[in-house]
Structures are given as C-alpha cells and as structure tokens.
Design a protein around this motif. Structure first.
Motif, PDB file in Angstrom:
ATOM      1  N   PHE A 107       0.830  -1.193   0.000  1.00  0.00           N
ATOM      2  CA  PHE A 107       0.000   0.000   0.000  1.00  0.00           C
ATOM      3  C   PHE A 107       0.872   1.254   0.000  1.00  0.00           C
ATOM      4  CE2 PHE A 107      -2.528   3.271   2.197  1.00  0.00           C
ATOM      5  CZ  PHE A 107      -3.573   3.353   1.277  1.00  0.00           C
ATOM      6  N   VAL A 108       1.835   1.307   0.912  1.00  0.00           N
ATOM      7  CA  VAL A 108       2.705   2.473   1.007  1.00  0.00           C
ATOM      8  C   VAL A 108       3.820   2.389  -0.026  1.00  0.00           C
ATOM      9  CG1 VAL A 108       4.277   3.749   2.494  1.00  0.00           C
ATOM     10  CG2 VAL A 108       2.171   2.800   3.437  1.00  0.00           C
ATOM     11  N   LYS A 109       4.509   1.260  -0.036  1.00  0.00           N
ATOM     12  CA  LYS A 109       5.583   1.067  -1.010  1.00  0.00           C
ATOM     13  C   LYS A 109       5.071   0.096  -2.069  1.00  0.00           C
ATOM     14  CE  LYS A 109      10.369  -0.109  -1.604  1.00  0.00           C
ATOM     15  NZ  LYS A 109      11.590  -0.596  -1.012  1.00  0.00           N
ATOM     16  N   ARG A 110       4.798   0.619  -3.247  1.00  0.00           N
ATOM     17  CA  ARG A 110       4.252  -0.180  -4.332  1.00  0.00           C
ATOM     18  C   ARG A 110       5.313  -1.123  -4.879  1.00  0.00           C
ATOM     19  NH1 ARG A 110      -1.052  -0.817  -5.022  1.00  0.00           N
ATOM     20  NH2 ARG A 110      -1.691  -0.166  -7.049  1.00  0.00           N
ATOM     21  N   ARG A 111       4.977  -2.400  -4.951  1.00  0.00           N
ATOM     22  CA  ARG A 111       5.859  -3.383  -5.577  1.00  0.00           C
ATOM     23  C   ARG A 111       5.093  -4.046  -6.703  1.00  0.00           C
ATOM     24  NH1 ARG A 111       7.137  -7.007  -0.805  1.00  0.00           N
ATOM     25  NH2 ARG A 111       5.242  -6.026  -0.091  1.00  0.00           N
ATOM     26  N   ARG A 112       5.755  -4.188  -7.828  1.00  0.00           N
ATOM     27  CA  ARG A 112       5.128  -4.803  -8.986  1.00  0.00           C
ATOM     28  C   ARG A 112       5.982  -5.968  -9.463  1.00  0.00           C
ATOM     29  NH1 ARG A 112       5.472   0.495  -9.657  1.00  0.00           N
ATOM     30  NH2 ARG A 112       3.577   1.712  -9.602  1.00  0.00           N
ATOM     31  N   ARG A 113       5.307  -6.987  -9.962  1.00  0.00           N
ATOM     32  CA  ARG A 113       6.002  -8.122 -10.564  1.00  0.00           C
ATOM     33  C   ARG A 113       5.304  -8.423 -11.883  1.00  0.00           C
ATOM     34  NH1 ARG A 113       9.585 -11.960 -10.113  1.00  0.00           N
ATOM     35  NH2 ARG A 113       9.094 -14.092 -10.677  1.00  0.00           N
ATOM     36  N   VAL A 114       6.089  -8.455 -12.950  1.00  0.00           N
ATOM     37  CA  VAL A 114       5.554  -8.702 -14.289  1.00  0.00           C
ATOM     38  C   VAL A 114       5.758 -10.163 -14.655  1.00  0.00           C
ATOM     39  CG1 VAL A 114       5.811  -8.149 -16.741  1.00  0.00           C
ATOM     40  CG2 VAL A 114       5.954  -6.330 -15.030  1.00  0.00           C
ATOM     41  N   SER A 115       4.688 -10.791 -15.107  1.00  0.00           N
ATOM     42  CA  SER A 115       4.744 -12.162 -15.631  1.00  0.00           C
ATOM     43  C   SER A 115       4.427 -12.108 -17.117  1.00  0.00           C
ATOM     44  CB  SER A 115       3.713 -13.052 -14.940  1.00  0.00           C
ATOM     45  OG  SER A 115       3.957 -13.109 -13.566  1.00  0.00           O
ATOM     46  N   LEU A 116       5.267 -12.744 -17.921  1.00  0.00           N
ATOM     47  CA  LEU A 116       5.089 -12.717 -19.369  1.00  0.00           C
ATOM     48  C   LEU A 116       4.261 -13.905 -19.832  1.00  0.00           C
ATOM     49  CD1 LEU A 116       8.707 -11.726 -20.437  1.00  0.00           C
ATOM     50  CD2 LEU A 116       6.745 -10.236 -20.017  1.00  0.00           C
ATOM     51  N   GLY A 117       3.471 -13.686 -20.877  1.00  0.00           N
ATOM     52  CA  GLY A 117       2.674 -14.737 -21.491  1.00  0.00           C
ATOM     53  C   GLY A 117       3.400 -15.322 -22.697  1.00  0.00           C
ATOM     54  N   ASP A 118       2.644 -16.019 -23.531  1.00  0.00           N
ATOM     55  CA  ASP A 118       3.205 -16.644 -24.730  1.00  0.00           C
ATOM     56  C   ASP A 118       3.552 -15.592 -25.766  1.00  0.00           C
ATOM     57  OD1 ASP A 118       2.930 -19.191 -23.657  1.00  0.00           O
ATOM     58  OD2 ASP A 118       0.905 -19.445 -24.487  1.00  0.00           O
ATOM     59  N   ILE A 119       4.773 -15.644 -26.239  1.00  0.00           N
ATOM     60  CA  ILE A 119       5.296 -14.680 -27.199  1.00  0.00           C
ATOM     61  C   ILE A 119       4.959 -15.154 -28.607  1.00  0.00           C
ATOM     62  CG2 ILE A 119       7.419 -13.663 -28.108  1.00  0.00           C
ATOM     63  CD1 ILE A 119       8.572 -13.955 -25.244  1.00  0.00           C
ATOM     64  N   SER A 120       4.524 -14.213 -29.459  1.00  0.00           N
ATOM     65  CA  SER A 120       4.244 -14.535 -30.857  1.00  0.00           C
ATOM     66  C   SER A 120       4.780 -13.408 -31.731  1.00  0.00           C
ATOM     67  CB  SER A 120       2.740 -14.718 -31.081  1.00  0.00           C
ATOM     68  OG  SER A 120       2.053 -13.515 -30.808  1.00  0.00           O
ATOM     69  N   GLY A 121       5.136 -13.747 -32.966  1.00  0.00           N
ATOM     70  CA  GLY A 121       5.702 -12.749 -33.854  1.00  0.00           C
ATOM     71  C   GLY A 121       5.119 -12.802 -35.244  1.00  0.00           C
ATOM     72  N   ASP A 122       5.056 -11.645 -35.879  1.00  0.00           N
ATOM     73  CA  ASP A 122       4.588 -11.535 -37.249  1.00  0.00           C
ATOM     74  C   ASP A 122       5.677 -10.917 -38.098  1.00  0.00           C
ATOM     75  OD1 ASP A 122       1.942 -12.469 -36.790  1.00  0.00           O
ATOM     76  OD2 ASP A 122       1.379 -10.492 -36.011  1.00  0.00           O
ATOM     77  N   THR A 123       5.929 -11.519 -39.255  1.00  0.00           N
ATOM     78  CA  THR A 123       6.860 -10.933 -40.213  1.00  0.00           C
ATOM     79  C   THR A 123       6.163  -9.737 -40.857  1.00  0.00           C
ATOM     80  OG1 THR A 123       7.879 -13.081 -40.614  1.00  0.00           O
ATOM     81  CG2 THR A 123       8.238 -11.377 -42.272  1.00  0.00           C
ATOM     82  N   VAL A 124       6.885  -8.620 -40.931  1.00  0.00           N
ATOM     83  CA  VAL A 124       6.327  -7.362 -41.430  1.00  0.00           C
ATOM     84  C   VAL A 124       7.304  -6.738 -42.428  1.00  0.00           C
ATOM     85  CG1 VAL A 124       4.995  -6.914 -39.330  1.00  0.00           C
ATOM     86  CG2 VAL A 124       7.340  -6.084 -39.509  1.00  0.00           C
ATOM     87  N   PRO A 125       6.866  -5.743 -43.206  1.00  0.00           N
ATOM     88  CA  PRO A 125       7.808  -5.047 -44.082  1.00  0.00           C
ATOM     89  C   PRO A 125       8.887  -4.361 -43.250  1.00  0.00           C
ATOM     90  CG  PRO A 125       5.534  -4.534 -44.667  1.00  0.00           C
ATOM     91  CD  PRO A 125       5.492  -5.293 -43.381  1.00  0.00           C
ATOM     92  N   ASN A 126      10.107  -4.350 -43.783  1.00  0.00           N
ATOM     93  CA  ASN A 126      11.237  -3.758 -43.067  1.00  0.00           C
ATOM     94  C   ASN A 126      11.262  -2.263 -43.317  1.00  0.00           C
ATOM     95  OD1 ASN A 126      13.681  -3.157 -41.866  1.00  0.00           O
ATOM     96  ND2 ASN A 126      14.610  -5.077 -42.492  1.00  0.00           N
ATOM     97  N   ASP A 127      10.997  -1.488 -42.282  1.00  0.00           N
ATOM     98  CA  ASP A 127      10.941  -0.036 -42.406  1.00  0.00           C
ATOM     99  C   ASP A 127      12.209   0.661 -41.916  1.00  0.00           C
ATOM    100  OD1 ASP A 127      10.519  -0.714 -39.779  1.00  0.00           O
ATOM    101  OD2 ASP A 127       8.722   0.484 -39.513  1.00  0.00           O
ATOM    102  N   VAL A 128      13.238  -0.117 -41.578  1.00  0.00           N
ATOM    103  CA  VAL A 128      14.490   0.470 -41.086  1.00  0.00           C
ATOM    104  C   VAL A 128      15.655   0.182 -42.026  1.00  0.00           C
ATOM    105  CG1 VAL A 128      16.181   0.485 -39.200  1.00  0.00           C
ATOM    106  CG2 VAL A 128      13.743   0.378 -38.674  1.00  0.00           C
ATOM    107  N   PHE A 129      15.850  -1.067 -42.410  1.00  0.00           N
ATOM    108  CA  PHE A 129      17.013  -1.452 -43.232  1.00  0.00           C
ATOM    109  C   PHE A 129      16.645  -1.632 -44.680  1.00  0.00           C
ATOM    110  CE2 PHE A 129      18.250  -2.442 -38.980  1.00  0.00           C
ATOM    111  CZ  PHE A 129      19.604  -2.163 -38.943  1.00  0.00           C
TER     112      PHE A 129
END
Length: 139
Positions: free
Chosen positions: A117-139
């Motif tokens: 309550f006074v000192k906020r503590r957070r813990r992040v849990s990650l879910g299943d990671i997924s990726g999509d191939t997209v057009p390359n806008d940098v290289f």
C-alpha cells in the motif's frame, strides 16, 4: 540472415530490450518507447533521443524513432534495432525487431501483480510470445 548478424545476435537484442521493458514496468507501472541498437561489433546500446529539430505534428513517436534508426542503418552505424512499445490497456508489449533481411513485430502479453500500500511493488509475468513478419521499415 545477413552477413555480420545471426539469430543468436538478434536473440540477445530482443532479450535486452524485453528485460529493460519489464524492469521499467516493475519500477514505474508503465514505460515510454524504449530504443535499442546493435552495432557491428555486437554491442547493444540503449538510445536516448533528444530532438532539437522542429517536430512535424503529423509524425508520431514511432515514425520519428524509425526515421532516426533508418538514418543510422543507412550510415552503417547499426546492424539491428529494437523498439519496445507498450500496447494500450490490453496488457501487451510489442518489440519491433529489425535487421537487414529481418523484420518482425513480436507481441509479448504480460500481467502485473501489485503488492503493498505504502511502497508499491510490482512483478511482471510474461505470457506466450508470438511474432509476425512485417515489411522492413528500417534497413
């Protein structure tokens, strides 16, 4: 993959970007876009940007960051880049991973456990990671 960069290097860049985003989320509960670049020698740098030029109101933050990375890639300063964004209220991060001949947007769902309550503590849990191939806008 291209000469000078391999999947192991891209994995290191992705991990560095994701770990930094998780750390910011646990500390502050949110984060602004985080930018990372990989140099030809394999070193990964977090990029802090101070814009001194006039900002075109039609360009959003992501467009400006992408343009900056595109310039650095064109100069040969970097061989890969990652931009980590926090998706609105849907509890999702997005890692935009780019290298020559490689472009993916990787979705990383997460949950935050809050304690204290006074000192906020957070813990992040990650879910299943997924990726999509997209057009390359940098290289």
């Amino acid at each position: 993959m291209t000469a000078g960069i391999n999947q192991s290097a891209l994995d290191r860049l992705f991990t560095a970007a994701l770990e930094a985003a998780v750390a910011r989320m646990e500390k502050d509960g949110h984060f602004f876009p985080l930018v990372f670049e990989m140099r030809a020698n394999g070193m990964i740098h977090n990029v802090a940007m101070l814009e001194t030029a006039p900002v075109d109101g039609s360009a959003d933050v992501l467009e400006r960051l992408t343009a900056m990375l595109r310039t650095r890639a064109g100069e040969g300063t970097i061989v890969a880049s990652a931009i980590v964004l926090q998706g609105g209220d849907d509890q999702r991060m997005s890692v935009r991973l780019r290298a020559s001949n490689y472009a993916k947007d990787i979705a990383v769902p997460f949950e935050i456990e809050r304690k204290g309550f006074v000192k906020r503590r957070r813990r992040v849990s990650l879910g299943d990671i997924s990726g999509d191939t997209v057009p390359n806008d940098v290289f």
